[in-house]
Design a protein around this motif. Structure first.
Motif, PDB file in Angstrom:
ATOM      1  N   ASP A 230     -25.131 132.889 -71.616  1.00  0.00           N
ATOM      2  CA  ASP A 230     -24.551 133.089 -72.941  1.00  0.00           C
ATOM      3  C   ASP A 230     -25.517 133.931 -73.769  1.00  0.00           C
ATOM      4  O   ASP A 230     -26.212 133.434 -74.658  1.00  0.00           O
ATOM      5  N   VAL A 231     -25.588 135.211 -73.423  1.00  0.00           N
ATOM      6  CA  VAL A 231     -26.442 136.167 -74.119  1.00  0.00           C
ATOM      7  C   VAL A 231     -25.617 137.411 -74.411  1.00  0.00           C
ATOM      8  O   VAL A 231     -24.544 137.596 -73.825  1.00  0.00           O
ATOM      9  N   PRO A 232     -26.075 138.278 -75.329  1.00  0.00           N
ATOM     10  CA  PRO A 232     -25.316 139.499 -75.612  1.00  0.00           C
ATOM     11  C   PRO A 232     -25.088 140.317 -74.352  1.00  0.00           C
ATOM     12  O   PRO A 232     -25.973 140.465 -73.512  1.00  0.00           O
ATOM     13  N   VAL A 233     -23.880 140.847 -74.220  1.00  0.00           N
ATOM     14  CA  VAL A 233     -23.526 141.627 -73.051  1.00  0.00           C
ATOM     15  C   VAL A 233     -22.621 142.772 -73.488  1.00  0.00           C
ATOM     16  O   VAL A 233     -21.897 142.653 -74.494  1.00  0.00           O
ATOM     17  N   ASP A 234     -22.663 143.854 -72.757  1.00  0.00           N
ATOM     18  CA  ASP A 234     -21.879 145.046 -73.108  1.00  0.00           C
ATOM     19  C   ASP A 234     -21.078 145.479 -71.887  1.00  0.00           C
ATOM     20  O   ASP A 234     -21.637 145.833 -70.858  1.00  0.00           O
ATOM     21  N   TYR A 235     -19.741 145.428 -72.023  1.00  0.00           N
ATOM     22  CA  TYR A 235     -18.863 145.893 -70.950  1.00  0.00           C
ATOM     23  C   TYR A 235     -18.220 147.206 -71.398  1.00  0.00           C
ATOM     24  O   TYR A 235     -17.140 147.223 -71.987  1.00  0.00           O
ATOM     25  N   SER A 236     -18.913 148.287 -71.122  1.00  0.00           N
ATOM     26  CA  SER A 236     -18.421 149.627 -71.468  1.00  0.00           C
ATOM     27  C   SER A 236     -17.982 149.711 -72.925  1.00  0.00           C
ATOM     28  O   SER A 236     -16.906 150.212 -73.255  1.00  0.00           O
ATOM     29  N   GLY A 237     -18.796 149.202 -73.789  1.00  0.00           N
ATOM     30  CA  GLY A 237     -18.511 149.266 -75.210  1.00  0.00           C
ATOM     31  C   GLY A 237     -17.894 148.011 -75.778  1.00  0.00           C
ATOM     32  O   GLY A 237     -17.848 147.828 -76.999  1.00  0.00           O
ATOM     33  N   TYR A 238     -17.386 147.127 -74.944  1.00  0.00           N
ATOM     34  CA  TYR A 238     -16.834 145.861 -75.428  1.00  0.00           C
ATOM     35  C   TYR A 238     -17.940 144.800 -75.417  1.00  0.00           C
ATOM     36  O   TYR A 238     -18.497 144.477 -74.371  1.00  0.00           O
ATOM     37  N   ARG A 239     -18.261 144.253 -76.568  1.00  0.00           N
ATOM     38  CA  ARG A 239     -19.343 143.288 -76.715  1.00  0.00           C
ATOM     39  C   ARG A 239     -18.775 141.978 -77.266  1.00  0.00           C
ATOM     40  O   ARG A 239     -18.640 141.821 -78.482  1.00  0.00           O
ATOM     41  N   PRO A 240     -18.436 141.051 -76.401  1.00  0.00           N
ATOM     42  CA  PRO A 240     -17.875 139.782 -76.891  1.00  0.00           C
ATOM     43  C   PRO A 240     -18.918 138.962 -77.641  1.00  0.00           C
ATOM     44  O   PRO A 240     -20.104 139.010 -77.327  1.00  0.00           O
ATOM     45  N   VAL A 241     -18.483 138.250 -78.652  1.00  0.00           N
ATOM     46  CA  VAL A 241     -19.354 137.345 -79.405  1.00  0.00           C
ATOM     47  C   VAL A 241     -18.666 135.987 -79.492  1.00  0.00           C
ATOM     48  O   VAL A 241     -17.440 135.883 -79.396  1.00  0.00           O
ATOM     49  N   ASN A 242     -19.450 134.948 -79.678  1.00  0.00           N
ATOM     50  CA  ASN A 242     -18.905 133.605 -79.808  1.00  0.00           C
ATOM     51  C   ASN A 242     -18.330 133.391 -81.203  1.00  0.00           C
ATOM     52  O   ASN A 242     -18.621 134.138 -82.146  1.00  0.00           O
TER      53      ASN A 242
END
Length: 822
Positions: free
Chosen positions: A378-390
Motif C-alpha cells: 500500500d504505497v504510491p504507484v503509477d500505472y501509465s499516469g493513473y495513480r490510485p489513492v486511498n
C-alpha cells in the motif's frame, strides 16, 4: 293387405316426424355458421393483478378502458356463498336446463302482461351472459337473439365455465366489472372471504348496477340484498338465524382503494409481462410481509438523513438459494415529486464505489495470489499516469489482505487487479451477468474496481448472492416459477377457458427479459460456477470481520444477532452510499443517495447505508434461520509467518494460523526473515565469494521487498538497516535491481510552451530493498545523481528520446526509455 298399408303409413309418419325434428337442428347449424359466437367479447382486456409469492394482492392496474375487470380463472376461486346466492336468486335450475327455462320465460311473460311493462326478464344465467356479451335493448327480437346465443354458449362451454363467465363479466356499478373487483372495492377483501350478507348484496347488484350501487344508493342496495336473502330463506339455503345476521350487516357506503404495495416492482412487472399475463395475473416472487418491512425500515432510517440533503434510497432482498426477489423498494416515497420518487432506484445504474472489491479478492484467492493474512503493498504507484489513492488520502505501506478488504483500501485492490491481467474483474462481471458494462475493458481500465462503471442495486445484490452460493452465479428471479405449470392451474369443465386468441388465458409465455429474469424459464434458473467454493468461503469469513455499525464491539459477542458477510461502498463525490450483505438465508442490498446525482458529505456507505442493512437482517433473521455456511472440503489452515503472512520458515520468530486453498495457494516460505552472514570485524555482509578465511556470524534480519522499502524509509517506518556488502568483494551480487517508480513506463512527456522548465521537471523515484544504501541515476550514460534512495530528485526535461538508468550500490541496474516532446 290392410296391415301392410298401415305399416307403410306408420313408417312414413315416423320419417316425416324425424325429418321435421331435424329442421330446427339444421337451421341452428346454419345460423351458428352464419353468426358464430363472438368469444372475444367474453374476454375483454382485463385489469392486471400482481400477486406476491403467497397469492396476496400487491397491486391492481385498471383495464385499457379504465374499468376494474379482474378475471377469476376457476369457479372454486369464487365465494361459495356468492355462488349459492346467485343460483338461488337468478336461476335455480341452472344445472338442469340447456340455456333457456321455458317455465321462467312463460311466467315472466305473464307478469309483464299484468304489469303492462317489462318487470321481469325470465332470463337464465346463460342468457344473461349472452346479454352482457352483446348488450341490447329489451325487445322480443333481442330476447330471441339472447336465446340463440345461450344455446351457442351451452354447446361450447360447460356449466361451471358459464357460471365463471357470469361472475367475471357481471357489472357491479361504475367501472367495476366482475365479482372479484367488486369484493375488493366494496368490502376490501377477496371474494373467498365474503360474508353471507356481502354475498347477497353482490348477487343483487348486477340486476341494476347503477340503481343498486351501495356507495351511492345504500337504501336501495339494502332492500335488494334483503330480497335475495328472503329467497334463500324460502328455498332453505339458509336458516332464520343466518338470515337475521345477514340482514343486519352494514351496507358499504364507500369504495375502498385497490392495494398499492411495491409500486416500483409492480409497474416494472406489468410493463415487462403484460403480454404474457394471460389471465391478468402476474405471480411475483415478492413476499408482501418482507416488502412492507423493508419499506418501513428504509423510511425510518432515511427520515433523519433527509434533513441533511439525502432524499431517497432503495432496498433489494433476495432469497439467497433461489435468487428470488423477496422485496424491492425503489425509493423513499413513490409519490415524492421533489425527490423523483417514481424512479426505481433498484434498477437504476449507479457507480458502485468499493462494492466490487470483494470480487477482486475472490479472484486473487482463486488464483493463489493471496491468502487472508498475506501482505499486500500500500504505497504510491503509477500505472501509465493513473495513480490510485486511498479514501483517506494516506498509505499504510503494507497490510494484510484481510485488513485491506476490511478498510476498503484502493491501492491494494488496484494492484491485485493489475496482477490478474486480462482475466480480471471486467471479464468476471461479464460472465456473472452484469448488463451495464457496454464498453470494452480498456474503456474502464483499472478504475473499474474502484467504481469506475455503473451497476444496478438489483444486479449487484445478485452478484453477492453468487458469493453466498459458493461461487455459483445465476440470474435474479422476479416471476414465480412453478415447474411445468403454475401451482393450482386446473382445467375447468374439461378444458381451459380460451382468450379468443387461441391461447389458454392463464398460461404465460415463458420468454424473459431484463426486468423479470435474465434466464430462460425454468423451475431452477441455470447457474454457472465462476469462483471456487473454497475462495468464496474464505472471502465470506473475511467479510464478516468488519465492525458492524449497530454494535460497539465485535458482533460475535452477541449470540442473538445474525452473523453477516457484508461490504460497503461510497462513490466518487459522495453521490452514492452502498451496503450489501448476505447470510445462507438472505442477500440484502441497500443504496442511499439522490436521483439527481448531487453529492452530500454524509453519503458514506458505512454511515448511511449499513445501518439500514443491519436493521433488515436483525428483523429478518429468526433463531431457526440464524445459521452459517459449512466450510467446503477443499479448504485448510496452515501455520504462517506472523509478519509476512507467508508459510512459516525456520527463521520466522513468530507464527499464526491462516486459511489457504491446498494446491492453489503459494507454498513459498517467508522471504522477509533471513539469516545474513556478517563479518565480526568490519560488520559488513559477506557473500559466498568473500567469506572464506574470515570470522563471521549469522544474524537474523528483515529484508523488505524493494517495491515498498524506499517509501517505508522515507515515511519514517522503523525498517531494520542491513549492513553494506563487503566493499573488497570482487564477486557479482545476484538479485533484483532498483524498481523505477517514476517516470512511468511507456509515458511520453510534453514540454508546455510558455511555462518555465523549472516548473516542468520530471520526478525520479526508485524503490530498493533495505540492503541498498545508495542509488545512482544516469541519463544517456551520464551520471546525474548519486545518494540516498529516499532523496527526491528532479530532472530538467530535454527534448528527445533518452535512456534513463538507475544503479544500486551493488551494481544492479534497471533501464527505462524516456521520451520528451516539445
Amino acid at each position: 293387405m290392410i296391415k301392410v298399408i298401415h305399416s307403410k303409413r306408420l313408417r312414413f309418419c315416423l320419417y316425416l316426424l324425424s325429418g321435421t325434428a331435424l329442421i330446427p337442428v339444421f337451421l341452428f347449424v346454419i345460423a351458428n355458421w352464419l353468426f358464430p359466437l363472438p368469444i372475444e367479447k367474453l374476454h375483454q382486456p382485463g385489469s392486471t393483478l400482481v400477486l406476491d409469492r403467497h397469492g396476496q394482492w400487491l397491486r391492481a392496474f385498471t383495464a385499457p378502458d379504465d374499468s376494474w375487470r379482474i378475471y377469476e380463472p376457476f369457479l372454486d376461486g369464487i365465494s361459495p356463498k356468492l355462488r349459492e346466492a346467485v343460483l338461488t336468486y337468478e336461476d335455480r335450475r341452472f344445472y338442469y336446463h340447456f340455456g333457456m327455462n321455458p317455465f321462467s320465460i312463460a311466467q315472466a311473460a305473464i307478469d309483464n302482461i299484468k304489469a303492462g311493462r317489462i318487470v321481469r326478464g325470465g332470463s337464465t344465467i346463460t342468457m344473461q351472459v349472452a346479454r352482457m356479451m352483446e348488450p341490447k335493448e329489451r325487445t322480443i327480437r333481442n330476447k330471441l337473439i339472447e336465446m340463440f346465443r345461450a344455446l351457442q354458449l351451452e354447446i361450447r362451454y360447460s356449466k361451471d365455465e358459464i357460471l365463471t363467465l357470469y361472475f367475471n363479466i357481471a357489472p357491479y356499478g361504475g367501472n367495476i366489472v366482475g365479482s372479484s373487483a367488486a369484493s375488493r372495492i366494496y368490502f376490501n377483501k377477496t371474494q373467498n372471504h365474503l360474508s353471507l350478507g356481502e354475498a347477497a348484496l353482490l348477487a343483487a347488484i348486477p340486476n341494476s348496477p347503477t340503481r343498486l350501487r351501495p356507495d351511492l344508493h345504500p337504501e336501495s342496495a339494502r332492500k335488494a340484498r334483503e330480497k335475495v336473502l328472503r329467497r334463500m330463506l324460502k328455498y332453505k339455503k339458509i336458516n332464520e338465524v343466518e338470515f337475521r345476521e345477514a340482514v343486519n350487516e352494514p351496507i358499504p357506503t364507500k369504495r375502498h382503494p385497490m392495494p398499492f404495495k411495491a409500486p416500483h416492482l409492480t409497474r416494472l412487472l406489468v410493463k415487462a409481462e403484460s403480454s404474457h399475463a394471460k389471465m391478468g395475473r402476474i405471480h411475483s416472487t415478492i413476499d408482501a410481509n418482507i416488502q412492507v418491512l423493508s419499506e418501513r425500515i428504509l423510511h425510518t432510517h432515511l427520515a433523519p438523513l433527509r434533513r441533511e440533503g439525502i432524499s431517497t434510497g432503495a432496498v433489494v432482498v433476495l432469497d439467497t438459494k433461489s435468487r428470488e426477489v423477496l422485496a424491492m423498494v425503489g425509493s423513499y416515497d413513490f409519490f415524492d415529486r421533489k425527490g423523483e420518487g417514481q424512479v426505481n432506484g433498484a434498477i437504476a445504474p449507479r457507480s458502485p464505489g468499493s462494492t466490487l472489491k470483494p470480487f477482486i479478492y475472490a479472484l486473487a484467492l482463486d488464483r493463489g495470489l493471496i491468502t487472508p493474512e498475506r501482505l499486500l503493498h500500500d504505497v504510491p504507484v503509477d500505472y501509465s499516469g493513473y495513480r490510485p489513492v486511498n479514501y483517506d488520502g494516506g498509505y499504510r505501506g503494507y497490510v494484510t489482505a484481510r485488513e485491506a478488504l476490511a478498510h476498503s483500501l484502493n491501492v491494494p485492490a488496484v494492484n491485485l487487479y493489475a496482477q490478474l491481467g486480462n482475466d480480471g474483474i471486467y471479464s468476471f462481471l461479464k460472465r456473472a451477468g452484469v448488463s451495464t458494462l457496454p464498453e470494452s475493458k480498456e474503456h474502464y481500465g483499472l478504475p473499474l474496481i474502484l467504481g469506475g462503471c455503473e451497476v444496478s442495486l438489483l444486479e449487484l445484490t445478485t452478484l453477492y448472492a453468487g458469493l453466498a452460493n459458493f461461487g455459483e452465479f445465476a440470474p435474479y428471479q422476479l416471476i414465480k416459477k412453478w415447474g411445468n405449470g403454475r401451482k393450482g392451474d386446473r382445467k375447468m369443465g374439461g378444458r381451459k377457458i380460451s382468450n379468443g386468441r387461441g391461447a389458454a388465458k392463464w398460461e404465460k409465455n415463458s420468454s424473459q427479459n431484463f426486468q423479470t429474469s435474465r434466464s430462460p424459464s425454468s423451475l431452477n434458473p441455470p447457474s454457472k460456477r465462476i469462483l471456487s467454493k473454497a475462495a468464496c468461503f474464505i472471502l465470506t469469513e473475511m467479510l464478516t470481520e468488519v465492525r458492524r455499525p449497530d454494535l460497539p464491539t465485535c458482533f460475535e459477542a452477541s449470540i442473538n444477532l445474525p452473523k453477516v458477510a457484508w461490504k460497503t461502498g461510497t462513490s466518487y463525490g459522495h453521490r452514492d452510499a452502498w451496503s450489501i450483505g448476505y447470510t445462507p438465508e438472505y442477500t440484502v442490498g441497500v443504496w442511499v443517495g439522490n436521483f439527481d446525482g448531487h453529492g452530500v458529505s454524509s453519503l458514506v456507505g458505512s454511515e448511511a447505508a449499513a445501518p439500514i442493512l443491519f436493521a433488515l437482517f436483525n428483523a429478518l433473521t429468526t433463531p431457526s434461520t440464524n445459521r452459517w455456511f459449512t466450510p467446503p472440503y477443499d479448504i485448510d489452515t496452515r501455520e504462517i509467518c506472523a509478519l509476512s503472512g507467508m508459510p512459516v520458515s525456520v527463521h520466522c520468530p513468530s507464527s499464526k494460523v491462516d486459511f489457504y486453498i491446498p494446491g492453489v495457494a503459494s507454498n513459498e516460505p517467508c522471504s522477509i526473515h533471513k539469516l545474513i552472514t556478517v563479518d565480526d570485524q568490519t560488520r559488513t555482509v559477506l557473500c559466498s565469494h568473500c567469506r572464506i578465511g574470515r570470522q563471521y556470524q549469522r544474524v537474523l534480519f528483515e529484508e523488505w521487498p524493494a517495491e515498498i522499502t524506499t517509501w517505508l524509509n522515507r515515511s519514517g517506518f522503523a525498517i531494520p538497516t542491513i549492513p553494506p556488502h563487503n566493499p573488497d568483494c570482487s564477486g557479482v551480487v545476484a538479485g533484483r535491481g532498483p524498481i523505477i517508480r517514476s517516470p512511468a513506463e511507456d509515458n511520453e512527456y510534453h514540454i508546455r510552451k510558455g511555462v518555465p522548465l523549472e516548473y516542468q521537471k520530471i520526478f525520479l523515484e526508485a524503490s530498493v530493498s533495505n540492503r541498498t544504501k545508495q542509488i545512482f541515476w544516469f541519463l544517456d550514460g551520464e551520471l546525474i545523481f548519486g545518494g540516498n534512495p529516499t532523496e527526491r530528485i528532479f530532472l530538467t526535461p530535454v527534448v528527445g528520446k533518452h535512456t534513463l538508468t538507475c544503479v544500486d550500490d551493488e551494481g544492479r541496474s534497471t533501464n527505462r526509455t524516456l521520451i520528451i516532446k516539445g
